[in-house]
Scaffold this motif. Structure first.
Motif, mmCIF file in Angstrom:
data_model
loop_
_atom_site.group_PDB
_atom_site.id
_atom_site.type_symbol
_atom_site.label_atom_id
_atom_site.label_comp_id
_atom_site.label_asym_id
_atom_site.label_seq_id
_atom_site.Cartn_x
_atom_site.Cartn_y
_atom_site.Cartn_z
ATOM 1 N N ARG A 123 0.861 -1.186 0.000
ATOM 2 C CA ARG A 123 0.000 0.000 0.000
ATOM 3 C C ARG A 123 0.894 1.230 0.000
ATOM 4 O O ARG A 123 2.117 1.123 0.096
ATOM 5 C CB ARG A 123 -0.933 0.004 1.208
ATOM 6 N N ASP A 124 0.290 2.389 -0.097
ATOM 7 C CA ASP A 124 1.055 3.627 -0.063
ATOM 8 C C ASP A 124 1.596 3.893 1.342
ATOM 9 O O ASP A 124 0.921 3.608 2.344
ATOM 10 C CB ASP A 124 0.180 4.815 -0.462
ATOM 11 N N PHE A 125 2.795 4.448 1.404
ATOM 12 C CA PHE A 125 3.362 4.951 2.657
ATOM 13 C C PHE A 125 3.939 6.328 2.368
ATOM 14 O O PHE A 125 4.892 6.458 1.596
ATOM 15 C CB PHE A 125 4.458 4.017 3.189
ATOM 16 N N ASP A 126 3.342 7.348 2.975
ATOM 17 C CA ASP A 126 3.776 8.713 2.692
ATOM 18 C C ASP A 126 4.452 9.344 3.906
ATOM 19 O O ASP A 126 4.614 8.711 4.956
ATOM 20 C CB ASP A 126 2.605 9.561 2.204
ATOM 21 N N ALA A 127 4.848 10.587 3.753
ATOM 22 C CA ALA A 127 5.603 11.272 4.796
ATOM 23 C C ALA A 127 4.806 11.429 6.086
ATOM 24 O O ALA A 127 5.374 11.404 7.187
ATOM 25 C CB ALA A 127 6.078 12.623 4.286
ATOM 26 N N GLU A 128 3.503 11.582 5.973
ATOM 27 C CA GLU A 128 2.675 11.706 7.171
ATOM 28 C C GLU A 128 2.646 10.383 7.946
ATOM 29 O O GLU A 128 2.687 10.374 9.180
ATOM 30 C CB GLU A 128 1.260 12.137 6.791
ATOM 31 N N ASP A 129 2.583 9.270 7.221
ATOM 32 C CA ASP A 129 2.670 7.959 7.874
ATOM 33 C C ASP A 129 4.011 7.804 8.584
ATOM 34 O O ASP A 129 4.089 7.261 9.694
ATOM 35 C CB ASP A 129 2.516 6.831 6.845
ATOM 36 N N LEU A 130 5.074 8.259 7.928
ATOM 37 C CA LEU A 130 6.408 8.175 8.514
ATOM 38 C C LEU A 130 6.485 8.936 9.825
ATOM 39 O O LEU A 130 6.981 8.413 10.836
ATOM 40 C CB LEU A 130 7.446 8.734 7.540
ATOM 41 N N VAL A 131 6.013 10.160 9.848
ATOM 42 C CA VAL A 131 6.082 10.980 11.053
ATOM 43 C C VAL A 131 5.313 10.329 12.198
ATOM 44 O O VAL A 131 5.786 10.310 13.347
ATOM 45 C CB VAL A 131 5.558 12.398 10.758
ATOM 46 N N ALA A 132 4.160 9.775 11.902
ATOM 47 C CA ALA A 132 3.389 9.085 12.943
ATOM 48 C C ALA A 132 4.176 7.908 13.504
ATOM 49 O O ALA A 132 4.177 7.665 14.724
ATOM 50 C CB ALA A 132 2.053 8.616 12.372
ATOM 51 N N ALA A 133 4.870 7.171 12.634
ATOM 52 C CA ALA A 133 5.669 6.038 13.101
ATOM 53 C C ALA A 133 6.859 6.519 13.923
ATOM 54 O O ALA A 133 7.163 5.964 14.990
ATOM 55 C CB ALA A 133 6.145 5.222 11.904
ATOM 56 N N MET A 134 7.552 7.559 13.450
ATOM 57 C CA MET A 134 8.700 8.099 14.176
ATOM 58 C C MET A 134 8.316 8.527 15.588
ATOM 59 O O MET A 134 9.070 8.316 16.550
ATOM 60 C CB MET A 134 9.276 9.291 13.417
ATOM 61 N N ASP A 135 7.144 9.103 15.733
ATOM 62 C CA ASP A 135 6.708 9.599 17.040
ATOM 63 C C ASP A 135 6.523 8.482 18.056
ATOM 64 O O ASP A 135 6.611 8.714 19.263
ATOM 65 C CB ASP A 135 5.423 10.406 16.886
ATOM 66 N N THR A 136 6.285 7.253 17.595
ATOM 67 C CA THR A 136 6.120 6.134 18.533
ATOM 68 C C THR A 136 7.431 5.787 19.233
ATOM 69 O O THR A 136 7.418 5.127 20.279
ATOM 70 C CB THR A 136 5.588 4.877 17.816
ATOM 71 N N ALA A 137 8.554 6.206 18.654
ATOM 72 C CA ALA A 137 9.857 5.911 19.246
ATOM 73 C C ALA A 137 10.630 7.186 19.589
ATOM 74 O O ALA A 137 11.817 7.115 19.898
ATOM 75 C CB ALA A 137 10.685 5.050 18.293
#
Length: 276
Positions: free
Chosen positions: A28-42
């Motif tokens: 599926r698509d993975f965009d910069a907004e998805d990335l930022v949400a993932a980064m925030d978990t760590a």
């Protein structure tokens, strides 16, 4: 500052990403907004985007993502390193948010692909411009790495995914000896990234990674090891935070004084990041 030294972004199509199994967690698509949400978990502050396709359009796509999202610190793109006019091609990219380049060597059938004259010349041109070259090889190609390193000249090189040891099978040799040989090259950094997908996707445990991480840290030293999530590929076996905690807990047990370097400082040096 925490820096993720290796992530991807893509607009998914089955035709463009033939290596992704249709219907899988990453199809599926993975965009910069998805990335930022993932980064925030760590609690990760910045990240380095790395190419996943072998075309100039991939580099353009990642540069556009970095332009829109300031937490992307820069791009490791793709360029035709074997092109006769490689110097001109590199010059055309000057001034963009390019940190370096990568070729997906692991998909090349030739075990000595790294040693091709045109390829070595292209990597040398990248290094001569003060850019970084990321090395992605499979098990059959790892044995060629020391000779490649000797030929391509001085500059910053980064070995992706610790050369992908077969953690799932508990394999050790020849990976361990070949990594040790490569680590003798003083300009080579090593990313402890992508390890979770080399383990059993459904049943991995932290202990599965222990001796592989120990070997990488002991051979390279904590000043040449950097963490990367390999997100979203890691989603095949775990979440973004899992990739961080696997390395974080190892560092906490064995070299807590190196945490700042492994999770940020070494990425700054490896990619000459300007985070001002």
């Amino acid at each position: 500052m925490r820096i993720d030294a290796h992530h991807h972004l893509w607009a998914y199509t089955a035709e463009s990403f033939g290596w992704i199994e249709p219907g899988s967690a990453i199809a599926r698509d993975f965009d910069a907004e998805d990335l930022v949400a993932a980064m925030d978990t760590a609690g990760v502050d910045r990240a380095v985007a790395v190419q996943a396709r072998q075309c100039d359009g991939e580099t353009d796509f990642l540069l556009a993502c970095a332009e829109r999202q300031p937490r992307i610190a820069g791009v490791v793109g793709w360029i035709d390193l074997r092109a006769a006019d490689i110097a001109d091609r590199l010059e055309q990219r000057a001034g963009q948010s390019i940190l370096g380049y990568r070729h997906v060597v692991q998909d090349e059938p030739d075990p000595d692909f790294l040693l091709g004259d045109a390829f070595v010349r292209g990597v040398g041109a990248v290094l001569a411009r003060g850019l970084t070259y990321d090395i992605l090889v499979n098990a059959a190609q790892l044995g060629s790495l020391p000779r490649f390193l000797d030929r391509c000249g001085e500059g910053r090189l980064v070995l992706d995914h610790a050369a992908k040891p077969d953690i799932r099978a508990g394999a050790w040799h020849p990976w361990a000896d070949q990594i040790a040989a490569a680590a003798q090259h003083p300009d080579l950094f090593c990313k402890v990234s992508g390890l979770v997908t080399e383990a059993d996707h459904a049943a991995w445990q932290l202990s599965d990674f222990e001796r592989y991480l120990d070997h990488v840290f002991s051979r390279f030293g904590a000043d040449r090891v950097l963490w990367g999530s390999d997100w979203p590929v890691c989603a095949l076996a775990g979440c973004y935070r899992d990739t961080f905690e696997i390395v974080e807990q190892f560092v906490a047990r064995h070299c807590p004084e190196a945490a700042t370097a492994v999770f940020g400082g070494n990425a700054i040096r490896a990619y000459a990041l300007d985070l001002a």
